[in-house]
Design an enzyme around this catalytic site. Structure first.
Site, PDB file in Angstrom:
ATOM      1  N   GLY A  33       0.839  -1.210   0.000  1.00 20.90           N
ATOM      2  CA  GLY A  33       0.000   0.000   0.000  1.00 20.90           C
ATOM      3  C   GLY A  33       0.867   1.250   0.000  1.00 20.90           C
ATOM      4  O   GLY A  33       2.095   1.178   0.011  1.00 20.90           O
ATOM      5  N   GLU A 107      -0.463 -10.710   3.270  1.00 21.02           N
ATOM      6  CA  GLU A 107      -0.175  -9.858   4.438  1.00 21.02           C
ATOM      7  C   GLU A 107      -0.406 -10.638   5.730  1.00 21.02           C
ATOM      8  O   GLU A 107       0.392 -10.578   6.670  1.00 21.02           O
ATOM      9  CB  GLU A 107      -1.065  -8.615   4.407  1.00 21.02           C
ATOM     10  CG  GLU A 107      -0.707  -7.657   3.286  1.00 21.02           C
ATOM     11  CD  GLU A 107      -1.678  -6.493   3.119  1.00 21.02           C
ATOM     12  OE1 GLU A 107      -1.283  -5.508   2.498  1.00 21.02           O
ATOM     13  OE2 GLU A 107      -2.820  -6.576   3.608  1.00 21.02           O
TER      14      GLU A 107
END
Ligand code: 5RP
Length: 224
Positions: A33, A107
């Site tokens: 991100g 993640e």
């Protein structure tokens, strides 16, 4: 201070947080991100102080390599002291919603291996109750309709994320309008639906520490 400046400030704070504890053979888990990207850029300044990183997405791996940071396969790593990543929402108990960028499964896997999960966010991600941000659910493509019906039965509004194929070749369904009163229970319940790979609730393994960017500077939030 702009949102971008807050992201850069927490990224630098995360580097400051870990750098005193790095060894030559340390491997760092790195999220995905725009905030994680700021962290990667800040990490590059100390790249000679650790061995390399495990990436939570192809995009992150590419950015790390672009800085000359070696990227390791998670299966070759036994010990990882830190996982650094952003979040879409966090609550007072450091439960998170993640997966806005579609990388939630990798993640969650990398976070599971790390001893400490350092979450880096700007203050816009802070909420009292999770659920305003649509909860991402990664789904095996052939199970899309079935999982959608199961998610609707929970009371939320499932929405197929058009055009999104995850690094694992799956699809994302975003679950809108669900008040998340018990994040740990919901995380387990969603993962029990056949066809769900995982969901974006990080409650069973939430953050250990949150570095939050504010106009007044970076605040450190820990478990009470
Ligand atoms: C990606 C994620 C990100 O951590 C989350 O979407 C936050 O991203 P950003 O730092 O760009 O706001 O979970 O899957």
């Amino acid at each position: 201070m702009t949102q971008d400046e807050m992201k850069q400030a927490v990224a630098q704070a995360a580097v400051d947080h870990i750098q005193g504890r790095l060894e030559d053979d340390s491997i760092i888990g790195v999220g995905t991100g725009s905030t994680a990207n700021c962290f990667i850029d800040a990490l590059a300044a100390i790249k000679d102080r650790f061995a390399g990183a495990v990436a939570s997405s192809e995009a992150t791996a590419e950015r790390l390599r672009g800085h000359g940071i070696e990227v390791f396969d998670l299966n070759s790593v036994n010990v990882m002291d830190f996982y650094i990543d952003g979040a879409d929402e966090f609550d007072p108990y450091l439960n998170l919603v993640k997966g806005g960028g579609g990388a939630l499964t990798r993640e969650k896997i990398v976070a599971a291996v790390a001893r400490e999960f350092v979450c880096i966010v700007d203050q816009s991600k802070q909420v009292d109750l999770l659920g305003a941000f649509p909860l991402p659910v990664e789904v095996i493509p052939m199970a899309r309709s079935y999982v959608g019906r199961q998610l609707a039965a929970l009371g939320g509004q499932p929405q197929y994320r058009e055009g999104c194929v995850t690094d694992n070749g799956n699809i994302i369904i975003d679950l809108h309008d669900l008040e998340i009163l018990d994040p740990k229970a919901l995380e387990a319940q969603l993962n029990n639906i056949v066809g769900v790979v995982t969901n974006g609730l990080f409650a069973r393994r939430g953050a250990d520490i949150i570095l939050m960017g504010t106009p007044e500077g970076v605040k450190t939030l820990r478990h009470a």
